[in-house]
Every structure is written in structure tokens, then in C-alpha cells.
Design a protein around this motif. Structure first.
Motif, short mmCIF file in Angstrom:
data_model
loop_
_atom_site.label_atom_id
_atom_site.label_comp_id
_atom_site.label_asym_id
_atom_site.label_seq_id
_atom_site.Cartn_x
_atom_site.Cartn_y
_atom_site.Cartn_z
N ARG A 170 -2.68 25.76 5.59
CA ARG A 170 -4.07 25.54 6.03
C ARG A 170 -4.61 26.72 6.84
NH1 ARG A 170 -9.22 25.27 7.01
NH2 ARG A 170 -10.17 23.10 6.77
N SER B 162 3.35 24.03 7.60
CA SER B 162 3.99 23.04 8.12
C SER B 162 5.42 22.89 7.66
CB SER B 162 3.28 21.53 7.97
OG SER B 162 3.23 21.41 6.49
N ILE C 82 4.78 23.75 13.11
CA ILE C 82 4.00 24.40 12.33
C ILE C 82 3.90 25.92 12.81
CG2 ILE C 82 1.24 24.55 12.05
CD1 ILE C 82 1.32 21.67 12.16
N PRO D 213 5.64 16.79 9.77
CA PRO D 213 4.34 17.23 9.84
C PRO D 213 4.24 17.91 8.25
CG PRO D 213 5.82 18.90 10.91
CD PRO D 213 6.52 17.70 10.71
N MET E 254 -2.73 19.34 6.82
CA MET E 254 -3.40 19.54 8.09
C MET E 254 -4.92 19.69 7.77
SD MET E 254 -0.61 22.53 9.11
CE MET E 254 -0.45 22.83 7.49
N LEU F 17 -6.53 20.70 15.34
CA LEU F 17 -5.90 20.43 14.20
C LEU F 17 -5.26 19.31 14.06
CD1 LEU F 17 -4.82 22.18 11.90
CD2 LEU F 17 -2.66 22.39 13.01
N VAL G 245 -2.78 16.67 11.94
CA VAL G 245 -2.02 16.54 11.03
C VAL G 245 -1.32 15.15 10.76
CG1 VAL G 245 0.50 17.62 11.07
CG2 VAL G 245 -1.37 18.72 12.59
#
Length: 338
Positions: free
Chosen positions: A240, A251, A258, A279, A282, A291, A293
């Protein structure tokens, strides 16, 4: 974990999950802006009020929904139901269902070319890439159905809309497909279980998240050569943009971190840790402060304060939360998946 990622039997086992009765779900709340979370293991969307952070509704989808993507005009959010072989269009602000498009076979990942001419889906279960002509709204017509082994997963488009890259999880390759001719240009080995793909500014390099390992491969795709690997957490999976013209997040689903990668130096410059298991997808708020997630293995999503790089809020959702979307998000700075 590796057995889940690599086993084709596991993919078919997941496809056998039953579709719960529609009457058992709550109706979506009439809120102006909901955060929309796709629960792959329950065939539902969770709708979360973006002010109170409470789940205010649940919407049934088709079987095995994994990814979602907005239409080019942002009038709809498309949910791809891989086992039901259809697409569900919902309102991107409220999550309210708009319409269904049937006979889209095994849509796992999906995306539009930057010129909006092509709509592309990967068939992870059927080892296929399907390329559709797109004429706006839900006007999608099949242009070419291409065998592509094995287990085609994620997508990334070049800015000129000529090439779509596809990660092939079982064969450990990426494929480059020419969209105008609908032909495979080449394939190359990149490593174990490649998943997420990301093009750096100017389409200079293709970044590949290695879910079967602990690194991101940097591919000079014009010369079909890996020029570098960037060490991140185990099971590097999805990307992302930070929308600052320089950094991208990746991730890692096993290390539960991350990583932040500098797209110019191709170095890891930071890490967000202390996360829940798995994770995955995102989304960044429009002000770039928070952010969101999804945690695939924890039945939760989380909110990370990007100033402190700390997880500040978690919200319980359905089983195996995968895609996440909200209307007031920061733009995606590269022509890749949502």
C-alpha cells in the motif's frame, strides 16, 4: 502456515465452506461513510461506522469473497466472489448492495487498467487469467480467457495500460501479459509463493512480496532480472502506497509486521510491529494519519496511528477478514490493486 499457502487441496477445502442463510444477517445501517471489510471465511461484509468505530451492519456476499475494487467512477465497489462465480456491486460509502453480475468465473483478484479499457480477474482455483472489455458501470464482456498456471494471484498494471503482471503462487513465477493482444509475453522465476505486486514510480521496478519467504524481490521487468531483495518480515504479502511519492508499505502475515520501503533507494526504512496475527490488506485515511489493516488470522481489523506507528484500536469482525475499503481514503499512487 506453509501448507496453507502452497496446498491446492487447501484452496478447494476453503471453497467448500457453506453460504449462511441471508435472513440471519443484520441490514446495513444508513450511515454516510462506512468502513467496508470483506470477511472471506464467512461470505459477508462488515460495515463499520467511521465515527464510532462500531460494527453497524453485515451484508451477505457470494461464496469465498477475497478482494474488492472500486469502479473507475467510484460509483460502486466490486466484491469478487470466487466460488459463487459472480461479482457483487455495493455502494462504496454505505456498503448497501446495488446489483449482481453473474458468470464471472472464479474471480479471485480483480482490477482495471489505468485507461479503464480492461477489467482483469485472476482465477486462483482454475489457473486462469480472464480479460474483459469494460464499457462503464457493470458493462463487462469477456475478451479472452487465458490458461495461466499455477494459482495466479495478484495483479499490477503498467501506467500505459499495455501490460498486466500476474503473480503465480505455486510455480513461484510472475507473468507479463500484453493486454492489447491478450498474450503472455514472458514468465520468470522470482521465489516461493509470490503474491502482492507493486510498480515503483515511472514503472521502473516491479516489487514482489514473497509470501513463502521473508523478502521483497525487486524486478527489472524490462530485462526480466531480479536486481535486489529487500529483507522484511516472514510471509511478505501485500503493498500500500504512503502517497508521499517515495514510500510503500508491505505487510508480512507470519511475522505480524508492516515494513516501510523507500522506492528510490530500495531499502527498508522502518517497521510497524506489535500487530495482531496476519496483517494483510491496508488502507490509508485521506489525511494520511491513520492506516487501517485487516488481520486475516485474528477476526479483527486494526487502526494504526502513522505518527507514532502504533496500533491504537482493534475491532472484531468476521472470520478471515481480507479486503478493506472506505470512500475517504488517500489515493493509490500506483496502478495496482485496491
Amino acid at each position: 502456515m506453509s501448507k496453507i499457502l502452497f496446498s491446492r487441496a487447501a484452496v478447494f477445502a476453503l471453497a467448500c465452506t457453506t453460504f449462511a442463510a441471508l435472513a440471519s444477517f443484520a441490514s446495513p445501517a444508513a450511515h454516510a461513510n462506512n468502513i467496508i471489510v470483506l470477511n472471506s471465511g464467512e461470505a459477508t461484509l462488515s460495515l463499520i461506522d467511521d465515527k464510532t468505530y462500531e460494527v453497524v451492519g453485515t451484508v451477505p456476499t457470494g461464496k469465498e469473497p477475497h478482494h474488492l475494487f472500486p469502479t473507475p467512477d467510484n460509483s460502486s465497489l466490486i466484491v469478487a466472489n470466487s466460488v459463487s462465480n459472480n461479482l457483487l456491486f455495493v455502494d462504496p460509502r454505505t456498503g448497501k448492495p446495488q446489483r449482481w453480475v453473474e458468470n464471472i468465473e472464479d474471480p479471485y483478484q480483480l482490477g482495471f487498467s489505468p485507461d479503464h479499457k480492461w477489467f482483469v480477474t485472476t482465477g486462483l482455483r482454475l489457473d486462469r487469467l480472464d480479460i474483459y472489455n469494460y464499457a462503464g458501470g457493470s458493462n463487462i464482456t469477456l475478451a479472452k480467457r487465458m490458461p495461466l498456471s499455477a494459482m495466479p494471484s495478484h495483479l499490477a498494471f503498467t501506467n500505459d495500460s499495455r501490460v498486466v503482471f500476474v503473480s503465480l503462487q505455486v510455480s513461484g513465477e510472475i507473468a507479463a501479459v500484453d493486454l492489447p493482444t491478450q498474450k503472455v509475453l514472458w514468465k520468470m522465476k522470482v521465489g516461493p509463493a509470490p503474491a502482492g505486486l507493486w510498480l515503483t514510480p515511472g514503472d521502473k521496478y516491479l516489487l514482489v512480496g514473497m509470501t513463502g519467504a521473508d523478502y521483497v524481490a525487486v524486478v527489472d521487468w524490462r530485462n526480466q532480472k531480479i536486481v535486489k531483495t529487500i529483507q522484511v518480515g516472514k510471509a511478505a504479502h501485500n503493498f500500500r502506497s504512503l502517497v508521499d511519492g517515495r514510500h510503500v508499505l508491505v505487510s508480512s502475515r507470519v511475522s505480524n509486521v508492516i515494513s516501510i520501503i523507500d522506492e528510490e533507494t530500495l531499502e527498508k526504512t522502518g517497521e510497524i510491529s506489535g500487530l495482531m496475527p496476519g496483517p494483510d490488506d491496508m488502507e490509508l485515511t485521506a489525511d494520511k494519519r491513520y492506516l487501517w489493516v485487516t488481520f486475516r488470522f485474528a477476526k479483527h481489523i486494526g487502526l494504526i496511528d502513522m505518527q507514532t506507528r502504533k496500533l491504537v484500536k482493534t475491532i472484531a469482525v468476521g472470520r478471515s477478514p481480507h479486503g478493506i475499503y472506505f470512500h475517504d481514503r488517500a489515493p493509490v499512487a500506483s496502478p495496482n490493486g485496491a
